[in-house]
Design a protein around this motif. Structure first.
Motif, mmCIF file in Angstrom:
data_model
loop_
_atom_site.group_PDB
_atom_site.id
_atom_site.type_symbol
_atom_site.label_atom_id
_atom_site.label_comp_id
_atom_site.label_asym_id
_atom_site.label_seq_id
_atom_site.Cartn_x
_atom_site.Cartn_y
_atom_site.Cartn_z
ATOM 1 N N MET A 237 -2.756 4.835 -0.922
ATOM 2 C CA MET A 237 -4.196 4.589 -0.982
ATOM 3 C C MET A 237 -4.928 5.876 -1.308
ATOM 4 N N VAL A 238 -6.140 5.731 -1.861
ATOM 5 C CA VAL A 238 -7.057 6.863 -1.929
ATOM 6 C C VAL A 238 -8.323 6.528 -1.139
ATOM 7 N N ASP A 239 -8.411 5.291 -0.673
ATOM 8 C CA ASP A 239 -9.550 4.841 0.129
ATOM 9 C C ASP A 239 -9.097 4.731 1.586
ATOM 10 N N PRO A 240 -9.623 5.609 2.463
ATOM 11 C CA PRO A 240 -9.170 5.602 3.864
ATOM 12 C C PRO A 240 -9.374 4.262 4.576
ATOM 13 N N GLU A 241 -10.341 3.460 4.130
ATOM 14 C CA GLU A 241 -10.524 2.137 4.744
ATOM 15 C C GLU A 241 -9.277 1.288 4.518
ATOM 16 N N ILE A 242 -8.697 1.415 3.327
ATOM 17 C CA ILE A 242 -7.457 0.686 3.037
ATOM 18 C C ILE A 242 -6.297 1.342 3.774
ATOM 19 N N GLY A 243 -6.327 2.673 3.835
ATOM 20 C CA GLY A 243 -5.285 3.398 4.558
ATOM 21 C C GLY A 243 -5.180 2.968 6.014
ATOM 22 N N ALA A 244 -6.328 2.671 6.614
ATOM 23 C CA ALA A 244 -6.321 2.291 8.032
ATOM 24 C C ALA A 244 -5.532 1.003 8.275
ATOM 25 N N LYS A 245 -5.360 0.204 7.226
ATOM 26 C CA LYS A 245 -4.567 -1.028 7.372
ATOM 27 C C LYS A 245 -3.069 -0.769 7.219
ATOM 28 N N ILE A 246 -2.742 0.449 6.771
ATOM 29 C CA ILE A 246 -1.333 0.767 6.505
ATOM 30 C C ILE A 246 -0.783 1.755 7.531
ATOM 31 N N TYR A 247 -1.646 2.686 7.975
ATOM 32 C CA TYR A 247 -1.206 3.742 8.894
ATOM 33 C C TYR A 247 -1.929 3.627 10.231
ATOM 34 N N PRO A 248 -1.233 3.226 11.310
ATOM 35 C CA PRO A 248 -1.903 3.178 12.614
ATOM 36 C C PRO A 248 -2.240 4.565 13.158
ATOM 37 N N TRP A 249 -1.393 5.570 12.887
ATOM 38 C CA TRP A 249 -1.726 6.918 13.364
ATOM 39 C C TRP A 249 -0.999 7.996 12.581
ATOM 40 N N ILE A 250 -1.551 9.212 12.679
ATOM 41 C CA ILE A 250 -0.860 10.395 12.160
ATOM 42 C C ILE A 250 -0.865 11.456 13.259
ATOM 43 N N PHE A 251 0.067 12.407 13.196
ATOM 44 C CA PHE A 251 0.086 13.544 14.121
ATOM 45 C C PHE A 251 -0.217 14.785 13.300
ATOM 46 N N TYR A 252 -1.360 15.398 13.596
ATOM 47 C CA TYR A 252 -1.810 16.518 12.760
ATOM 48 C C TYR A 252 -2.551 17.519 13.626
ATOM 49 N N HIS B 103 -1.616 19.212 16.171
ATOM 50 C CA HIS B 103 -1.313 19.039 17.598
ATOM 51 C C HIS B 103 -2.001 17.876 18.284
ATOM 52 N N ARG B 104 -2.468 16.906 17.508
ATOM 53 C CA ARG B 104 -2.964 15.701 18.176
ATOM 54 C C ARG B 104 -2.785 14.472 17.297
ATOM 55 N N ARG B 105 -2.862 13.333 17.946
ATOM 56 C CA ARG B 105 -2.725 12.064 17.242
ATOM 57 C C ARG B 105 -4.096 11.589 16.777
ATOM 58 N N TRP B 106 -4.187 11.244 15.502
ATOM 59 C CA TRP B 106 -5.425 10.709 14.938
ATOM 60 C C TRP B 106 -5.185 9.245 14.572
ATOM 61 N N THR B 107 -6.191 8.406 14.710
ATOM 62 C CA THR B 107 -6.024 6.985 14.394
ATOM 63 C C THR B 107 -7.116 6.523 13.438
ATOM 64 N N GLY B 108 -6.968 5.289 12.971
ATOM 65 C CA GLY B 108 -8.026 4.625 12.199
ATOM 66 C C GLY B 108 -8.349 5.306 10.878
ATOM 67 N N VAL B 109 -9.593 5.128 10.441
ATOM 68 C CA VAL B 109 -10.034 5.635 9.141
ATOM 69 C C VAL B 109 -9.956 7.165 9.096
ATOM 70 N N GLU B 110 -10.209 7.790 10.259
ATOM 71 C CA GLU B 110 -10.167 9.249 10.318
ATOM 72 C C GLU B 110 -8.765 9.770 9.979
ATOM 73 N N ALA B 111 -7.743 9.103 10.518
ATOM 74 C CA ALA B 111 -6.357 9.490 10.239
ATOM 75 C C ALA B 111 -6.074 9.381 8.738
ATOM 76 N N SER B 112 -6.482 8.278 8.141
ATOM 77 C CA SER B 112 -6.203 8.061 6.720
ATOM 78 C C SER B 112 -6.990 9.013 5.824
ATOM 79 N N ARG B 113 -8.181 9.404 6.293
ATOM 80 C CA ARG B 113 -8.964 10.360 5.513
ATOM 81 C C ARG B 113 -8.255 11.723 5.469
ATOM 82 N N ILE B 114 -7.755 12.144 6.627
ATOM 83 C CA ILE B 114 -7.010 13.415 6.671
ATOM 84 C C ILE B 114 -5.776 13.324 5.777
#
Lengths: 489, 66
Positions: free
Chosen positions: A181-196, A198-209
């Motif tokens: 994806m290049v659109d984090p809104e779509i990314g949020a449907k594919i990635y529940p979380w990322i670790f970046y 030293h912390r876990r990020w979720t949702g649209v924020e995770a996909s934006r990073i």
């Protein structure tokens, strides 16, 4: 006629040289460079032995993956980290994780036994850039022993910008980034979380990073002249239309190839998508999307979505022959077989490319409309050389006014088990061949041939052992007559 | 206080080992284990427990039960 088919299984050096000296090529171009007409010579030099980067090379060269990097910094809805099965063929699946020392032992053992080996990849089950220490230790050890093996990695891109300079320093000049994806809104449907950081990020924020890191990594690779392939998982209803946009973004940033792969989501794999009933695309849906993307970043269509510990030619997996318990305790690298194989291939390949270009030009000149889909049973070397009943996959080519173009492959269960055809399996094979007009193989019995005919698919073993493109040209000619009437869809 | 790894669920990916700021996590047998004496729950180093944040399997890296 020099047949690669006859040479590939031969791993005795003298026998291989003897085969080579039998010589005999069908065209005058024998021994010439195999470079396709539409390729920059400098780029061709870098990809010509890489089965994943060159559709042409995948007939001749093999890759292996070593699973040394199991740690990951992302959760994807199409991945289940607990899953492991020897019979499954899909990314992320691996039978045993290796330490860098064990990986070195395995690479040397494979290089000694599989003369086609040209590429070593680290492609999971985790992320090669996140689990960096083990990736780096493995690459350094292997390139010290076998300097001509090409190194490549597959990554989700999140940790990629941190290691681009080290990759360049280690001569890793093929990197695959999975970008869905290049659109984090779509990314949020594919990635529940990322670790970046030293912390876990979720949702649209995770996909934006993730998106920002992926684009940054791709730009850094391009700036250093590293060839980058983009993998995208096609998820119907989630990112299928959006991949057109992804293709545009990655092309603008210098991606060399775009590989759109179908989502694999059986419930028994235990992935989020598998459990929620998210379906994967059909073969024809995948082809339709790939056709829409044609003209953007160059598309890869010969991907087999292989296991993270696969060994061998694309479309075959010899990983189970090289498990740790089968490896010698002490191994030393013997380059003889790989060198001899390369001599043979250099020669055979020039012949194949010449035959291919003749067939392609003839079809291009003769066909003014419509198209014909041809499925080919092959075990390598670019020839029609596999029995229908033994095929685990069919390679699909399209003959159209664009010439003869490879469009993909269809995986099937082997129809013939120990000499007997299973009717239920044949039904599955016919379903997998949806949309195909003709099947070419080295041999086929009357019974399956009749069943295929009843399903509207013609099967032929008249062109056994010919080059695939030569066989397709003959098919076009016999179907539409000597005058090569225009085909209809 | 310390964290523990539920070994039956651990996929042995090892991410926790290299994220742990106290060197409390080691591979033993077929799984990773946390040395309760060394575990600081990341106090003074990070706001959250790194092992639990990075672990890919839910409820596998959890506070030690007494």
């Amino acid at each position: 006629m020099l047949s690669l088919d006859a040479i590939a299984p031969v791993i005795d050096l003298d026998a291989m040289r003897a085969k080579l000296s039998e010589g005999g090529c069908k065209s005058s171009a024998c021994g010439s460079s195999a470079k396709p007409d539409d390729m920059d010579p400098a780029v061709w030099e870098r990809i010509k032995d890489h089965p994943c980067y060159s559709e042409e090379a995948h007939h001749y060269f093999a890759r292996m993956h070593v699973a040394v990097a199991p740690a990951c910094n992302i959760q994807c809805n199409y991945c289940n980290r607990k899953y492991d099965c020897a019979n499954e063929s899909r990314p992320g699946v691996v039978s045993e994780k290796l330490t860098p020392d064990q990986a070195l032992r395995k690479v040397i053992a494979v290089a000694n036994e599989v003369p086609q080996l040209s590429v070593l990849g680290i492609a999971g089950p985790g992320d090669a850039c996140y689990d960096w220490k083990r990736t780096k230790a493995t690459f350094e050890a292997v390139s010290a022993e076998i300097p001509d093996v090409k190194l490549c990695i597959s990554t989700n891109g999140l940790a990629l910008p941190d290691h681009v300079d080290e990759l360049a320093a280690m001569n890793v000049d093929h990197v695959t980034i999975t970008i869905n994806m290049v659109d984090p809104e779509i990314g949020a449907k594919i990635y529940p979380w990322i670790f970046y950081q030293h912390r876990r990020w979720t949702g649209v924020e995770a996909s934006r990073i993730l998106h920002e890191r992926q684009m940054q990594g791709l730009e850094m690779l391009t700036a250093r002249g590293i060839l980058t392939k983009i993998n995208s998982v096609m998820i119907p209803g989630v990112n299928d239309d959006h991949l057109v946009e992804v293709n545009r973004w990655v092309k603008e940033r210098g991606a060399f190839l775009h590989n759109v792969m179908p989502l694999i989501s059986e419930a028994e794999h235990g992935t989020h998508f598998g459990l929620t009933g998210q379906r994967g695309p059909t073969a024809m849906e995948l082809k339709a999307l790939q056709d829409r993307l044609d003209g953007g970043a160059k598309l890869m269509r010969h991907c087999r979505q292989c296991r993270a510990d696969a060994v061998g030619l694309l479309g075959e997996d010899r990983g189970q022959e090289f498990t740790l318990d089968q490896l010698p305790e002490v191994v030393s690298y013997d380059p003889a077989k790989r060198e001899a194989y390369r001599e043979v291939v250099a020669r055979e390949r020039g012949d194949h490319v010449a035959a291919k270009s003749v067939a392609d030009a003839a079809v291009r000149a003769a066909v003014t409309g419509g198209s014909m889909l041809v499925a080919v049973a092959t075990k390598g070397g670019g020839r029609v050389n596999e029995h229908f009943g033994h095929a685990r996959e069919f390679q699909v080519y399209e003959a159209s006014p664009k010439g003869i173009v490879f469009v993909g492959h269809r995986k099937v269960d082997q129809y013939c088990m120990g000499g007997f055809g299973e009717d239920a399996t044949l039904t599955g094979v016919i379903a997998a061949l949806e949309g195909v007009d003709v099947v070419l193989c080295a041999k086929i019995g009357d019974c399956p041939k009749d069943d295929l005919a009843a399903a509207g698919i013609r099967a032929s073993d008249d062109h056994a052992h010919d080059y695939i493109e030569t066989a397709i040209l003959a098919l076009v000619a016999e179907t539409f007559g000597a005058a090569l009437e225009p085909m209809t869809a | 206080m310390a964290f523990q790894i539920v070994s039956s669920q651990c996929t042995a990916c090892g991410a926790c080992e290299f994220e742990c700021p106290s060197g409390a996590i080691k591979f033993k047998g077929e799984t990773y284990i946390i040395d309760a004496k060394k575990c600081t729950e990341c106090e003074g180093a990070f706001d959250t427990q790194q092992c639990a944040q990075v672990c890919p399997v839910p409820k596998t890296c959890i506070p030690l039960k007494h």
